[in-house]
Design a protein around this motif. Structure first.
Motif, PDB file in Angstrom:
ATOM      1  N   GLN A  22       0.846  -1.189   0.000  1.00  0.00           N
ATOM      2  CA  GLN A  22       0.000   0.000   0.000  1.00  0.00           C
ATOM      3  C   GLN A  22       0.881   1.239   0.000  1.00  0.00           C
ATOM      4  O   GLN A  22       1.964   1.242   0.579  1.00  0.00           O
ATOM      5  N   ALA A  26      -1.744   6.054   2.142  1.00  0.00           N
ATOM      6  CA  ALA A  26      -2.897   5.270   2.579  1.00  0.00           C
ATOM      7  C   ALA A  26      -2.715   4.813   4.023  1.00  0.00           C
ATOM      8  O   ALA A  26      -3.663   4.811   4.810  1.00  0.00           O
ATOM      9  N   TRP A  27      -1.489   4.439   4.372  1.00  0.00           N
ATOM     10  CA  TRP A  27      -1.215   4.058   5.755  1.00  0.00           C
ATOM     11  C   TRP A  27      -1.439   5.237   6.701  1.00  0.00           C
ATOM     12  O   TRP A  27      -1.981   5.076   7.801  1.00  0.00           O
ATOM     13  N   GLN A  30      -5.117   5.710   7.247  1.00  0.00           N
ATOM     14  CA  GLN A  30      -5.662   4.646   8.096  1.00  0.00           C
ATOM     15  C   GLN A  30      -5.278   4.848   9.559  1.00  0.00           C
ATOM     16  O   GLN A  30      -6.102   4.638  10.463  1.00  0.00           O
ATOM     17  N   THR A  62      -8.553   7.378   1.845  1.00  0.00           N
ATOM     18  CA  THR A  62      -7.853   6.098   1.854  1.00  0.00           C
ATOM     19  C   THR A  62      -8.163   5.304   0.598  1.00  0.00           C
ATOM     20  O   THR A  62      -7.265   4.786  -0.075  1.00  0.00           O
ATOM     21  N   SER A  65      -6.565   6.915  -2.525  1.00  0.00           N
ATOM     22  CA  SER A  65      -5.132   6.675  -2.641  1.00  0.00           C
ATOM     23  C   SER A  65      -4.842   5.235  -3.056  1.00  0.00           C
ATOM     24  O   SER A  65      -3.933   4.981  -3.839  1.00  0.00           O
ATOM     25  N   LEU A  66      -5.637   4.272  -2.577  1.00  0.00           N
ATOM     26  CA  LEU A  66      -5.468   2.888  -2.997  1.00  0.00           C
ATOM     27  C   LEU A  66      -5.862   2.697  -4.455  1.00  0.00           C
ATOM     28  O   LEU A  66      -5.197   1.976  -5.206  1.00  0.00           O
ATOM     29  N   ASN A  69      -3.203   4.113  -6.689  1.00  0.00           N
ATOM     30  CA  ASN A  69      -2.045   3.234  -6.687  1.00  0.00           C
ATOM     31  C   ASN A  69      -2.275   2.043  -7.620  1.00  0.00           C
ATOM     32  O   ASN A  69      -1.390   1.660  -8.376  1.00  0.00           O
TER      33      ASN A  69
END
Length: 73
Positions: A22, A26-27, A30, A62, A65-66, A69
């Motif tokens: 990830q 994103a981390w 979260q 989140t 962004s995922l 990616n």
């Protein structure tokens, strides 16, 4: 740029910073969401519409962004 051009030039896509598959952003989103949940659970902040909207925005950011990616892969 066509596929042939990419192969001829040894094209490498830009590598973004990742951890456990990830993107780092994103981390961060979260972790912020978990901190917000803990603050609500421990009654440090009041559960009102502003906090609920902030949590919703963190969830949406989140997923965006995922998705971005995965689009780059």
């Amino acid at each position: 740029m066509t596929l042939k051009d990419k192969v001829e030039k040894n094209y490498e896509p830009s590598k973004k910073k990742q951890f456990a598959g990830q993107p780092i952003i994103a981390w961060i989103f979260q972790i912020l969401l978990m901190i917000l949940a803990l603050l609500i659970m421990n009654h440090f902040i009041v559960d009102n519409i502003i906090v609920i909207v902030a949590a919703g925005i963190l969830v949406i950011l989140t997923f965006v962004s995922l998705a971005l990616n995965n689009h780059d892969r």
